[in-house]
Design an enzyme around this catalytic site. Structure first.
Site, PDB file in Angstrom:
ATOM      1  CD  GLU A 150      12.551  -7.194   2.165  1.00 39.62           C
ATOM      2  OE1 GLU A 150      13.391  -6.587   1.483  1.00 39.62           O
ATOM      3  OE2 GLU A 150      12.797  -7.645   3.303  1.00 39.62           O
ATOM      4  N   GLY A 151      10.189  -2.564   1.147  1.00 38.87           N
ATOM      5  CA  GLY A 151       9.835  -1.397   0.354  1.00 38.87           C
ATOM      6  C   GLY A 151       8.346  -1.138   0.423  1.00 38.87           C
TER       7      GLY A 151
END
Length: 569
Positions: free
Chosen positions: A427-428
């Site tokens: 997620e990043g």
């Protein structure tokens, strides 16, 4: 006997003695709940996690999913655990009652789900993604889409994914090439490839609902041209495959029990979510929830690693105190050795500080207001990235405390570390979170988010005996932020954004420890003494780490901009 999965005592302290979640029952949304119902959900979460999730955690790791070209094979314990989880009602715990939800406060639901993440992070990932998918559709889907897709998810019949990354694009979503073609009847067809899709294919559910970012023909370049589509694995009417093909599985160092798929979409029937061109805006609803979920998972893995290390250190007899003169004296538990205590206390400060942060963030969701929404927006990159780094260090310490046994498969701590290593990418990446924090969150609205965060920290520090260095750190972070952006040059302001994230994260955790120390007060007992000691440790041993980081940022260093790639060898 104390659990080595998670600490119920700590959860009770944070929920009831610090956050006082019982007061939420005065709100209409939570009026049907009480301390008794909260405790009941926490009890059943622990029970299911320890009975149905934890026992197959190692088997999940050693027997990762396989693909024979037709079907994905997964050990049967995964499907059983997810079925029990769905039957508990926890998947829709925070959702509206009209959709079959329980309207449980987010803080309580987060505490409940931590049990599953700590017990078996790979199996729990399917549930986390499905819940995030359902929340997005509840917020942005039509009533008909909610009926057809969300309700079966809450029943445990469907699972969900998020499909953003592509092989050539990774995290650079402006380079997404998957295309959607509008049909005469208003429906769409999606064609393209997606990569790194957790839960992307399996036989655990009747259907998999993919949320896919794609570009409609004629849409502008960049992220403004992205739209969001619902693409089921199987046609809801016929049950036949819907143009979604599994091209292969990625094999990871951790989270091995969660399928990680390469998906090919070939003229797949799709439904638009909301309006064209607003896909990334909608997807951020799920992405931000997932970022907090990843931070929570990192805390859970660090926490269970710490508890396993603590239990081992109390049982393992080895060595003697440095002042001992008699070589025939019996060995002592290794918890008596100062360096082991150092690692245990550091780990305690990381995992209990990280746990407080994820529950605090969840509690902000339970009390929505413009101020709380802004604060949560500012904190989200820290909630995601700080535990992913520092709670992973707790797992590193757990391996070290186990000594030679730590890196063998005889003990579970090496798996905890491998599982947790992925959270700095999920997620990043940490670097993306750093750019988000320094490049967006602390500058938006003229710096309103940072000002609010620092005001909250100062309010706590001003009434704490440990508050002086925290107040000083607030002043330094504010001054450094202003200095970085004084020239208005994004390249120079952001070149050392990761150092800024590390500094801001440590300051926030110091705040969490002041809050816990205040809640512990003068209460007697080992639990409260441990809280006060850990707070003192973090402020005196960990918070000073931010000094050199802020010195670097203040110096205007541009080494990472100035180097030529040829110089790297």
């Amino acid at each position: 006997m104390n659990s080595t999965v998670l600490s119920r005592r700590d959860l009770d302290f944070l929920l009831y003695e610090w956050l006082d979640v019982e007061k939420l029952t005065a709100r209409e949304r939570f009026a049907e709940h009480s301390r008794e119902t909260f405790d009941a959900f926490l009890d059943v979460s622990q029970q299911i996690a320890e009975r149905d999730f934890a026992p197959h955690n190692r088997k999940n790791d050693l027997n990762e999913p396989t693909f024979d070209g037709t079907r994905v094979e997964i050990i049967p314990e995964v499907a059983h655990a997810l079925r029990v989880f769905a039957e508990s009602g926890l998947l829709g715990a925070t959702m509206d009652a009209e959709h079959g939800g329980l309207q449980l406060p987010h803080a309580v639901q987060r505490a409940c789900f931590l049990w599953f993440q700590a017990a078996n992070t790979a199996t729990s990932a399917y549930a986390m993604l499905t819940g995030g998918n359902a929340h997005l559709l509840l917020a942005h889907g039509t009533d008909e889409q909610i009926r057809r897709f969300v309700h079966p998810m809450l029943e445990g019949r469907f699972t969900g994914t998020m499909c953003l990354s592509e092989p050539q694009a990774g995290s650079s979503l402006s380079d997404v090439t998957t295309r959607a073609t509008r049909q005469a009847d208003g429906s769409y067809r999606v064609t393209g490839g997606k990569m790194w899709i957790s839960g992307g294919d399996h036989e655990l559910s009747e259907n998999i609902i993919h949320l896919v970012l794609a570009r409609v023909a004629g849409a502008p370049a960049g992220v403004k041209g992205l739209s969001l589509f619902i693409v089921p694995k199987r046609d809801l009417a016929t049950g036949e495959r819907n143009g979604v093909t599994l091209a292969g599985l990625n094999h990871k160092m951790g989270y091995r029990g969660t399928t990680n798929a390469v998906l090919a979409f070939e003229d797949a029937a799709a439904e638009l979510v909301g309006e064209e061109g607003r896909g990334l805006q909608y997807m951020f609803h799920m992405m931000n929830e997932a970022r907090i979920g990843v931070g929570s998972g990192a805390v859970a893995l660090g926490y269970t690693g710490y508890l396993h290390a603590l239990a081992y250190a109390r049982e393992r007899q080895q060595g003697r105190p440095v002042a001992a003169k008699d070589p025939a004296a019996p060995p002592v538990p290794i918890v008596d050795h100062p360096d082991v205590r150092r690692m245990l206390l550091a780990s305690k400060s990381y995992v209990e500080g990280g746990l407080a942060l994820v529950l605090y963030a969840a509690n902000l969701l339970d009390q929505p207001s413009p101020e709380n929404d802004l604060l949560l927006d500012t904190l989200t990159p820290i909630v995601k990235a700080w535990p992913s780094q520092w709670c992973r260090l707790a797992d590193d310490h757990a391996i070290q405390i186990h000594g030679g046994y730590g890196y063998t498969r005889e003990y579970p701590v090496e798996q905890f570390y491998r599982d947790n290593r992925l959270n700095s990418i999920h997620e990043g990446t940490d670097g993306i979170q750093a750019l988000d924090l320094l490049g967006r969150k602390v500058t938006q609205g003229g710096g309103a988010g940072l000002a609010l965060l620092l005001d909250r920290i100062r309010a706590t520090a001003q009434k704490s005996e440990l508050g002086a260095p925290v107040l000083a750190a607030c002043d330094r972070l504010a001054a450094t932020t202003a200095k970085l952006w004084a020239a208005g040059d994004p390249a120079k302001a952001l070149v050392n954004a990761t150092a800024y994230l590390d500094a801001a994260g440590h300051l926030v955790i110091a705040w969490m420890w002041l809050e816990q120390a205040d809640a512990a007060g003068d209460s007697a007992g080992d639990f409260y003494a441990g809280k006060r000691l850990a707070a003192t440790y973090f402020v005196t041993h960990e918070l000073p780490r931010i000094g050199p980081l802020l010195d670097l940022l203040d110096s205007g260093d541009t080494l990472l901009l100035d180097l030529e790639d040829a110089w790297l060898g």
